[in-house]
Design a protein around this motif. Structure first.
Motif, short mmCIF file in Angstrom:
data_model
loop_
_atom_site.label_atom_id
_atom_site.label_comp_id
_atom_site.label_asym_id
_atom_site.label_seq_id
_atom_site.Cartn_x
_atom_site.Cartn_y
_atom_site.Cartn_z
N PHE A 133 4.79 -4.22 2.83
CA PHE A 133 3.96 -5.18 2.10
C PHE A 133 3.35 -6.18 3.06
N LEU A 134 2.28 -6.78 2.58
CA LEU A 134 1.60 -7.84 3.29
C LEU A 134 1.36 -8.95 2.27
N VAL A 135 1.75 -10.16 2.63
CA VAL A 135 1.55 -11.30 1.74
C VAL A 135 0.86 -12.40 2.53
N GLU A 136 -0.12 -13.03 1.89
CA GLU A 136 -0.81 -14.16 2.49
C GLU A 136 -0.89 -15.27 1.45
N VAL A 137 -0.46 -16.45 1.85
CA VAL A 137 -0.50 -17.61 0.96
C VAL A 137 -1.18 -18.75 1.68
N HIS A 138 -2.13 -19.37 0.99
CA HIS A 138 -2.79 -20.58 1.50
C HIS A 138 -2.40 -21.72 0.57
N GLN A 139 -1.47 -22.55 1.03
CA GLN A 139 -0.99 -23.71 0.27
C GLN A 139 -1.77 -24.91 0.77
N PRO A 197 0.78 -1.24 0.00
CA PRO A 197 0.00 0.00 0.00
C PRO A 197 0.81 1.29 0.00
N ASN A 198 2.07 1.24 0.38
CA ASN A 198 2.86 2.46 0.49
C ASN A 198 3.96 2.55 -0.55
N THR A 199 3.75 1.92 -1.69
CA THR A 199 4.71 2.08 -2.78
C THR A 199 4.30 3.28 -3.60
N PRO A 200 5.17 4.01 -4.20
CA PRO A 200 6.60 3.80 -4.32
C PRO A 200 7.41 4.44 -3.20
N GLN A 201 6.73 5.18 -2.28
CA GLN A 201 7.46 5.89 -1.23
C GLN A 201 8.32 4.95 -0.38
N VAL A 202 7.84 3.74 -0.12
CA VAL A 202 8.57 2.81 0.74
C VAL A 202 9.92 2.44 0.13
N PHE A 203 10.04 2.51 -1.20
CA PHE A 203 11.31 2.17 -1.85
C PHE A 203 12.40 3.22 -1.61
N THR A 204 11.99 4.43 -1.22
CA THR A 204 12.96 5.50 -1.01
C THR A 204 13.44 5.57 0.44
N GLU A 205 12.81 4.80 1.32
CA GLU A 205 13.19 4.83 2.73
C GLU A 205 14.29 3.82 3.04
N LYS A 206 15.00 4.07 4.14
CA LYS A 206 16.04 3.14 4.57
C LYS A 206 15.39 1.80 4.91
N TRP A 207 15.95 0.72 4.38
CA TRP A 207 15.35 -0.60 4.51
C TRP A 207 15.74 -1.25 5.85
N GLU A 208 14.95 -0.98 6.88
CA GLU A 208 15.09 -1.59 8.19
C GLU A 208 13.73 -2.16 8.58
N PRO A 209 13.39 -3.28 7.96
CA PRO A 209 12.03 -3.81 8.13
C PRO A 209 11.81 -4.53 9.46
N LYS A 210 10.56 -4.51 9.89
CA LYS A 210 10.09 -5.32 11.00
C LYS A 210 9.10 -6.31 10.39
N THR A 211 9.27 -7.57 10.74
CA THR A 211 8.45 -8.61 10.14
C THR A 211 7.58 -9.27 11.19
N HIS A 212 6.31 -9.42 10.86
CA HIS A 212 5.36 -10.14 11.71
C HIS A 212 4.84 -11.33 10.91
N VAL A 257 2.36 -12.71 6.27
CA VAL A 257 3.57 -11.98 6.63
C VAL A 257 3.31 -10.50 6.39
N THR A 258 3.52 -9.70 7.43
CA THR A 258 3.40 -8.26 7.32
C THR A 258 4.77 -7.65 7.60
N VAL A 259 5.27 -6.87 6.66
CA VAL A 259 6.56 -6.21 6.80
C VAL A 259 6.31 -4.71 6.87
N THR A 260 6.84 -4.09 7.93
CA THR A 260 6.66 -2.65 8.11
C THR A 260 8.01 -1.95 8.17
N ILE A 261 7.98 -0.67 7.75
CA ILE A 261 9.14 0.21 7.86
C ILE A 261 8.63 1.52 8.46
#
Length: 184
Positions: A95-101, A47-62, A85-89
């Motif tokens: 990004f948020l990704v959900e997979v049902h295998q 939801p926060n692209t493209p701005q998230v690509f310009t920030e320092k990449w120090e992600p928190k992952t849930h 998986v929810t990754v925040t900066i």
């Protein structure tokens, strides 16, 4: 009719005949067949692209992971493995990704306890590498670095769940009054 020429009779082990009475008392052999593996659902949001690509990449992952099973018919089961998986900066969702295998498995001849283990630990262990690959692929296609999920020990999670259920049952038994009398 065969007539033995020796003092003892030889038998061929491959020609063993089982009577219906003997077959009824024999324990059925366990059979496990993986019939199909497939992605049941996949979702990706950034939801926060493209701005998230310009920030320092120090992600928190849930990470959240779960399993679910369903009986499809006699001895056929669908086992599903879901990961979110929810990754925040900086408190913003990168990004948020959900997979049902999921997979369809045929399990024949398993006693109840072992069947529970197979459906809740063994089958998810088979599905996990496929789920892991799907997560990494969709994250990469979203423009981010690959996200490689660490291996999961489903046997340990299963044992933990079994211990929790036993503890709950024991706690419920300990609290129940005996002979209708109230505890002192």
């Amino acid at each position: 009719m065969l007539h033995p020429t020796h003092d003892h009779e030889e038998t061929d082990l491959n020609d063993t005949v089982t009577t219906p009475e003997a077959a009824a008392t024999e324990t059925p052999r366990e059979q496990f067949v993986l019939q199909k593996i497939y992605v049941k659902d996949i979702s990706f949001e950034a939801p926060n692209t493209p701005q998230v690509f310009t920030e320092k990449w120090e992600p928190k992952t849930h990470l959240e992971i779960g399993t679910k099973g369903m009986v499809l018919g006699q001895n056929n089961y669908e086992v599903g493995l879901t990961v979110t998986v929810t990754v925040t900066i900086n408190d913003k969702t990168a990004f948020l990704v959900e997979v049902h295998q999921a997979g369809i498995f045929a399990l024949v001849g398993f006693e109840a306890g072992k069947l529970d283990y197979m459906l809740n630990a063994y089958c998810p262990s088979i599905l996990f590498p496929y789920l892991r690959e799907a997560v990494s692929d969709v994250v990469t296609r979203g423009g981010f670095q690959p996200l490689l999920l660490a291996p999961v020990n489903f046997d340990a999670y299963y044992e933990q769940r079994v211990r929790q259920m036993q503890a709950q049952q024991n706690a419920g038994t300990a609290e129940a009054p005996t002979n209708g009398a109230a505890p002192n």
